[in-house]
Design an enzyme around this catalytic site. Sequence first.
Site, PDB file in Angstrom:
ATOM      1  N   GLY A  85      13.697  -9.960 -23.217  1.00  0.00           N
ATOM      2  CA  GLY A  85      13.249 -11.207 -23.826  1.00  0.00           C
ATOM      3  C   GLY A  85      14.080 -12.400 -23.403  1.00  0.00           C
ATOM      4  N   GLY A  87      16.710 -14.482 -23.691  1.00  0.00           N
ATOM      5  CA  GLY A  87      17.984 -14.457 -24.391  1.00  0.00           C
ATOM      6  C   GLY A  87      18.698 -15.786 -24.412  1.00  0.00           C
ATOM      7  N   LYS A 108      16.352 -23.856 -20.856  1.00  0.00           N
ATOM      8  CA  LYS A 108      17.151 -22.691 -20.486  1.00  0.00           C
ATOM      9  C   LYS A 108      18.628 -23.037 -20.665  1.00  0.00           C
ATOM     10  CE  LYS A 108      17.715 -19.452 -16.610  1.00  0.00           C
ATOM     11  NZ  LYS A 108      17.258 -19.143 -15.233  1.00  0.00           N
ATOM     12  N   ASP A 120      25.681 -15.298 -25.143  1.00  0.00           N
ATOM     13  CA  ASP A 120      25.890 -16.514 -25.926  1.00  0.00           C
ATOM     14  C   ASP A 120      24.703 -17.458 -25.870  1.00  0.00           C
ATOM     15  OD1 ASP A 120      26.060 -17.643 -23.383  1.00  0.00           O
ATOM     16  OD2 ASP A 120      28.226 -17.946 -23.469  1.00  0.00           O
ATOM     17  N   GLY A 121      23.703 -17.153 -25.013  1.00  0.00           N
ATOM     18  CA  GLY A 121      22.514 -17.981 -24.932  1.00  0.00           C
ATOM     19  C   GLY A 121      22.709 -19.299 -24.208  1.00  0.00           C
ATOM     20  N   ARG A 171      12.736 -25.963 -17.471  1.00  0.00           N
ATOM     21  CA  ARG A 171      11.973 -25.283 -16.420  1.00  0.00           C
ATOM     22  C   ARG A 171      10.473 -25.426 -16.668  1.00  0.00           C
ATOM     23  NH1 ARG A 171      13.758 -19.361 -15.007  1.00  0.00           N
ATOM     24  NH2 ARG A 171      12.939 -18.841 -17.060  1.00  0.00           N
ATOM     25  N   ARG A 178       5.681 -12.183 -17.162  1.00  0.00           N
ATOM     26  CA  ARG A 178       6.349 -11.386 -16.129  1.00  0.00           C
ATOM     27  C   ARG A 178       5.771  -9.970 -16.138  1.00  0.00           C
ATOM     28  NH1 ARG A 178      11.807 -13.918 -16.323  1.00  0.00           N
ATOM     29  NH2 ARG A 178      11.654 -15.678 -17.756  1.00  0.00           N
ATOM     30  N   ASP A 258      11.592  -7.983 -14.756  1.00  0.00           N
ATOM     31  CA  ASP A 258      11.592  -9.114 -15.697  1.00  0.00           C
ATOM     32  C   ASP A 258      11.738 -10.446 -14.974  1.00  0.00           C
ATOM     33  OD1 ASP A 258      14.269  -7.713 -15.491  1.00  0.00           O
ATOM     34  OD2 ASP A 258      14.935  -9.628 -16.291  1.00  0.00           O
ATOM     35  N   ASP A 268      13.826 -17.686 -11.601  1.00  0.00           N
ATOM     36  CA  ASP A 268      15.221 -17.279 -11.798  1.00  0.00           C
ATOM     37  C   ASP A 268      16.015 -17.312 -10.498  1.00  0.00           C
ATOM     38  OD1 ASP A 268      15.167 -16.930 -14.584  1.00  0.00           O
ATOM     39  OD2 ASP A 268      14.154 -15.010 -14.350  1.00  0.00           O
TER      40      ASP A 268
END
Length: 509
Positions: A85, A87, A108, A120-121, A171, A178, A258, A268
């Site tokens: 997911g 994160g 993001k 920590d995101g 983004r 995905r 993913d 990514d």
Amino acid sequence: MNFKHSLRELDPAFSETSKPEPFSQPELLLWNQGLAEELGLTDKLLNHEQERCAFFSGQKSAVNSSSYSFVYAGHQFGQFSGRLGDGRAHMLGEWTAKNGQLVDVQLKGSGRTPFSRAGDGLCALAPALREYLMGEAMHALGVPTTRSLSVVATGDDVMREGLVPGAVVSRVAQSHLRVGTFQWFAATEQHEALAKLCAYTLKRHYPSYILSEEALEKDHAKFPEQILKLLDAVIDKQIELVCHWQRVGFIHGVMNTDNCSIAGETIDFGPCAMLGSYHPEAVYSSIDRNGRYAFGQQPSMMNWNLARLAESLLPLLHKDVEQALALCRPLIESVPDRFDQAYYHMLAKKFGLSSFIKSTPNKTPTQSQRSLINDMLKHMQINELDYTLSFRQLKRYLEGKLSEPEIATLKQYFSGDSDKQNSLECWLNEVSADKNTAISLMAVSNPELIPRNYFVEHALDAAVKNDDLSLIKDYMLAWSEPYKERKDSFKLLGSKAEFDTNYRTFCGT
């Protein structure tokens, strides 16, 4: 800003509510005005830098915005990792661009979500800038890709190898679906949600593949046939994408399921890199210790990811697994040949094989032409020639722009075995019948400029260590016209093989 939330509203199982966290001193570093205009972002909210900064760092919400994060699973380096997911990403919503296309807008690095696990995101500044820089460079190169609207420095440090500045990057994607999204709902046996996901994907991304509205219903007799159409559509898009990667020398670095977009976009940019000296085994990602995602491995890894997608669709094809496999196996087994045809068609354009392109536009080269292409690539590898510069030199040779010493060097590099004709001469014989067409083909297939690893890192260092964004802006301006012919003295043209030798890239987390 009038966002839509069609996927979230379709089924609550697809996402979970999450909010960006507050930051001490957000500062807008980069704003993509060109992309904003393409999207038609003319809301008053975006007319002032302070408003943009607050909105695209998650400190301020649109009237109808309800930020959330998507769930998905994935195979990471061949191992199924279960639930992953978003994160460190928060979906702002879907936006209708000026051309009518629906796109996702996501933040993001905006803080922890229900899927953060031990993370920590957050996002460090350098990876955020890399995402922006590489997305724009790939877009200019003609490669399907996600893009960034902004980079906002948060004013807070994040812990990586040490304390580094944090940032949020926005983004824009055709969608954030995905292969791993489908894997999650198959693995957890949420077949109703999986069926909804398939119908949604077809409507949003592949409407031309829809057999009928009735065929999109799970209980309709044609539903399995419709699912196979979806798989076929994704295969086409992935082949197109990876051919583009191989064309420009892009190495993704972490082709996990993913990170495999159903819409066929590059997504990514963590440990990505660009190929310098041609070598199929080139790897720069620090986490890819066994070369699973090396440059030359990307086509086979694409095939592997597509097989995982097919596995996820089995429950919708037939209750009996063997019969479901029998339905989708021909499609998956067709991937190598389909890619092979597209790959050699792409290479024929790079080498300017105009006679082949004119006579057989939808077929692969003859065996002799394939052998010639393979020989030329073999010489590039043996002589450690720069992938981008080699094609540029071949084009200039055909145009009559090389000096005698340059021609002699080129002949030396592409000389064959003693009992064979020189590979360069064989190539010249192939393209000489219609030089103008060959040159035109090579001009649109081979960039003059790519975002070389050295210059990317140089620009990131200047931005992070010296608060100097001038190099990033200068390089982006140059890379916005990658097919424009430059003077030899232009500094971004040169090979940087010595830098690439020990170059390593790292995941942004």
